[in-house]
Design a protein around this motif. Sequence first.
Motif, mmCIF file in Angstrom:
data_model
loop_
_atom_site.group_PDB
_atom_site.id
_atom_site.type_symbol
_atom_site.label_atom_id
_atom_site.label_comp_id
_atom_site.label_asym_id
_atom_site.label_seq_id
_atom_site.Cartn_x
_atom_site.Cartn_y
_atom_site.Cartn_z
ATOM 1 N N SER A 123 0.820 -1.211 0.000
ATOM 2 C CA SER A 123 0.000 0.000 0.000
ATOM 3 C C SER A 123 0.856 1.265 0.000
ATOM 4 O O SER A 123 0.524 2.248 -0.662
ATOM 5 N N TYR A 124 1.946 1.249 0.766
ATOM 6 C CA TYR A 124 2.792 2.444 0.873
ATOM 7 C C TYR A 124 4.169 2.014 1.358
ATOM 8 O O TYR A 124 4.299 1.107 2.191
ATOM 9 N N GLY A 125 5.209 2.661 0.860
ATOM 10 C CA GLY A 125 6.566 2.389 1.310
ATOM 11 C C GLY A 125 7.437 3.608 1.159
ATOM 12 O O GLY A 125 7.358 4.324 0.151
ATOM 13 N N GLU A 183 9.464 2.954 6.428
ATOM 14 C CA GLU A 183 8.078 2.679 6.794
ATOM 15 C C GLU A 183 7.367 2.037 5.622
ATOM 16 O O GLU A 183 7.701 2.284 4.453
ATOM 17 N N ALA A 184 6.401 1.193 5.944
ATOM 18 C CA ALA A 184 5.659 0.490 4.890
ATOM 19 C C ALA A 184 4.325 0.037 5.449
ATOM 20 O O ALA A 184 4.169 -0.175 6.654
ATOM 21 N N SER A 185 3.355 -0.076 4.561
ATOM 22 C CA SER A 185 2.050 -0.640 4.911
ATOM 23 C C SER A 185 1.617 -1.586 3.797
ATOM 24 O O SER A 185 1.972 -1.396 2.632
ATOM 25 N N SER A 189 -3.375 -1.198 3.715
ATOM 26 C CA SER A 189 -3.028 -0.529 4.988
ATOM 27 C C SER A 189 -3.556 -1.260 6.213
ATOM 28 O O SER A 189 -3.681 -0.660 7.290
ATOM 29 N N GLY A 192 1.255 -2.659 8.937
ATOM 30 C CA GLY A 192 2.334 -1.746 8.616
ATOM 31 C C GLY A 192 3.386 -1.677 9.714
ATOM 32 O O GLY A 192 3.175 -2.155 10.837
ATOM 33 N N ASP A 194 7.070 0.857 11.065
ATOM 34 C CA ASP A 194 7.936 2.025 10.934
ATOM 35 C C ASP A 194 9.141 1.782 11.830
ATOM 36 O O ASP A 194 8.994 1.577 13.037
#
Length: 345
Positions: A123-125, A183-185, A189, A192, A194
């Motif tokens: 989802s996010y990194g 950080e990652a999710s 999400s 996750g 951090d």
Amino acid sequence: MLNFNKDITRDLNFKGLLGSTIRKTNLSYISASTNGGLILPHFFAIANSVNAPEAPTEYQSQIEVDGFYAGATFTYRKFITLDGTIRRDQSATLTDANNTYYYPSVSLGFVYSELLKNVSWLSYGKLRASYAEVGHSAPAYYVYDTYALGTPIAGNPVASASSTKRDPFLRPERNRGYEFGMEASFLQSRLGFDITYYHSQAFDQITPVSISSASGYTTKILNAGTIQNAGVELSINATPVKTRDFSWDFTVNWTRNRNKVVALFDTAKNLQIASFQGGVSLNAALGEPYGTLRGGDFVYTADGSRTVKSNGYYQISSASNNVIGNAIPDWTGSFANTFRYKNFA
């Protein structure tokens, strides 16, 4: 404060910042107390003093810190961000030779998930790195020696010198450090983390230190000591349950910090910070963590067991300067839950 935001090209954005602050701190108070207790119980008034009260204590200080700062942020295609700042402060509590100081910062962020949009479970990194310095001024009346006015005697004013020697060459405190983080999710999400590694040094710390009373003083204000901190911070968050009306979120935090006194003043190897009952003291000892506890210790046998005297009590060493512990925890952590049902959490 002035802000500027401009797309230099289709892929590159620039944000600028210029500003100035003036901070003034005025402190004044008058305090008085009874002498010998109260004549009438529970009637709290200075006039209700058993003996004549001493003259009230009066204090007044005015501090001003003027600052100018600037910042610039460059963002490339929303996944690389470079940010830099610089600040100049000028403080009224230091002499002209040392009252102006600068401190900068720079940081770089890389949102790698922008390059992996086809990876459905990510989802996010983000990767990040930063370096920063911070300056801090001295309190009021730390540079020049002053007199304290006391109760007049037979109509004549009385003034006394302080037991603390001030330092006209005092410099501002500084702290510089750097950190790296990731950080990652994942799974939209639902999960996750951090993680951050940091390292910092505080130096030129403004500290009152004990000196021989033969000098006419008991304490002297100095730029004394350099303290180093390094450690890891980890945070994990998750949403195990999520429905239209109900969700459960939890977060786990864990931090491990390692602290060390790198330098003191002159040739000193120990600075006592506080003392307690039983001969125990809190110290900043060279080469050891800040907050070392010293005092009397048990007498141990060769295998590390405590020696027991004939009366059944443990034998205590005659030395009173043993390292018996430290105030710094090995690690800290927390666990938090949030349960949400519709609009109630």
